[in-house]
Scaffold this active site. Structure first.
Site, mmCIF file in Angstrom:
data_model
loop_
_atom_site.group_PDB
_atom_site.id
_atom_site.type_symbol
_atom_site.label_atom_id
_atom_site.label_comp_id
_atom_site.label_asym_id
_atom_site.label_seq_id
_atom_site.Cartn_x
_atom_site.Cartn_y
_atom_site.Cartn_z
ATOM 1 N N GLN A 147 -65.853 34.381 67.986
ATOM 2 C CA GLN A 147 -65.455 33.651 66.779
ATOM 3 C C GLN A 147 -66.632 32.874 66.202
ATOM 4 O O GLN A 147 -66.876 32.907 64.992
ATOM 5 C CB GLN A 147 -64.303 32.694 67.106
ATOM 6 N N ARG A 175 -65.361 38.683 61.839
ATOM 7 C CA ARG A 175 -65.072 39.023 63.235
ATOM 8 C C ARG A 175 -65.322 40.507 63.476
ATOM 9 O O ARG A 175 -65.888 40.911 64.498
ATOM 10 C CB ARG A 175 -63.612 38.688 63.583
HETATM 11 N N1 CP Z 1 -59.366 33.475 65.569
HETATM 12 C C1 CP Z 1 -58.781 34.265 66.468
HETATM 13 O O1 CP Z 1 -59.299 34.513 67.567
HETATM 14 O O2 CP Z 1 -57.610 34.805 66.052
HETATM 15 P P1 CP Z 1 -56.563 35.588 66.951
HETATM 16 O O3 CP Z 1 -55.980 34.601 67.921
HETATM 17 O O4 CP Z 1 -55.541 36.095 65.963
HETATM 18 O O5 CP Z 1 -57.252 36.701 67.670
#
Ligand code: CP
Ligand code: NVA
Length: 326
Positions: A131, A286
């Protein structure tokens, strides 16, 4: 060449982070045609829910010519007590990389220690490196660089805050964290970062945000902390990123949130849905950064300049695969 894991941002050097982001930018621009994951499989172990991580890794592996297998830890034997060591050893005989999203960071570390293929951290209670790579890409898209920039983190000292600390320590930008007492980030990581970069902790968001180019926040109760939601809502009452707080930031400041978000809790709707918000680019990034990480660690570019000759890469992949194939 030993396999390389990506459990923490600090598994990469500053130079390697830049190389990964350059490759991600090339991929985003449609200037990358490689299929370094051809014939390869990524196992994705999820002990927690996910939208972005699951879909972006799965789509990314496909776009690089490979495939990804979704493994809910509730469905595989790991969830019934099979040791992570054994899971790692067995999966290493089938797949070419493992992505894991779990609670204890140690579990991801044990998987990495006992697997012979790269292990990528898709979020633990401690860290969320994929992230923050995407966040750094978003900052670079907005400002061209993170050098000399001020990032303000408002809210919980959680996995995201810890990873931002690692990013600041590696890359040298200023990080100001506004967090209520008792919810500070990991002490060891903070001290590590503090020895390398201007990072500081405040109790009041109005002290952390002035002049910042990046304002970021996250949920007040992370996955696994649902039982603390009420008490946390009280502790974090003064930590809402709203338009009044954003007015203290630099005029061209951007707002980031790793998502999922709770409008009306950690962020006001006018901020996340407003003109300074970059959260959708951040979510898209991402996909690009994880493709770059997979191409680098699983596709055979590890240890070399990212995006190097694909012919050399292919030769190396073949040698690595044939060595591992039982
Ligand atoms: N930001 C993130 O990791 O989103 P998810 O939990 O949807 O994978
Ligand atoms: N801190 C949040 C991030 C979700 C992507 C959590 O761990 O639930």
């Amino acid at each position: 060449m030993p396999k390389r894991d990506f459990l923490a941002l600090t598994d990469l050097s500053a130079k390697e982070i830049v190389s990964v982001l350059d490759l991600a930018a090339k991929m985003k621009a449609g200037r990358y045609r490689g299929t370094p994951l051809k014939g390869k499989t990524l196992a994705m172990i999820f002990a927690k829910s996910s939208t972005r991580t699951r879909v972006s890794f799965e789509v990314g592996a496909h776009q690089l010519g490979g495939q990804a297998i979704f493994l809910s830890s509730r469905d595989i034997q790991l969830g019934r007590g099979e040791p992570a060591q054994d899971t790692a050893r067995v999966l290493s005989r089938y797949v070419h990389g493992i992505m894991v999203r779990t609670y204890a960071h140690d579990e991801a570390a044990v998987l990495a220690e006992h697997s012979t293929v790269p292990v990528i951290n898709g979020l633990t209670d401690l860290l969320h490196p994929c992230q923050v790579l995407a966040d750094l890409m978003t900052v670079r898209e907005a400002f061209g660089t993170w050098k000399g920039k001020v990032v303000a983190w408002v809210g919980d000292g959680n996995n995201m805050a810890n990873t931002w600390l690692q990013a600041a320590g590696l890359l040298g930008f200023t990080l100001r964290i506004a967090v209520p007492e008792g919810y500070e980030p990991n002490r060891q990581i903070f001290e590590w970062a503090q020895a390398r970069a201007p990072v500081s902790i405040y109790e009041d968001p109005e002290e952390a945000v002035p002049g910042a180019q990046v304002v970021s926040t996250d949920v007040w109760a992370s996955m696994g902390q649902e039982g603390e939601a009420e008490i946390r809502a009280l502790a974090f009452r003064g930590y809402v990123v709203d338009s009044d707080l954003m007015k203290l930031a630099a005029p061209n400041a951007i707002f980031l949130h790793c998502l999922p978000a709770h409008r009306g809790e950690e962020v006001a709707p006018e901020v996340i849905d407003g003109p300074q918000s970059r959260v959708w680019d951040q979510a898209e990034n991402r996909l690009h950064v994880q493709k770059a990480v997979m191409a680098t660690l699983i596709g055979g570019s590890a240890g070399r300049r990212v995006g190097g000759s694909s012919a050399r890469g292919k030769g190396k992949n073949r040698r690595q695969r044939s060595k591992r194939t039982p």
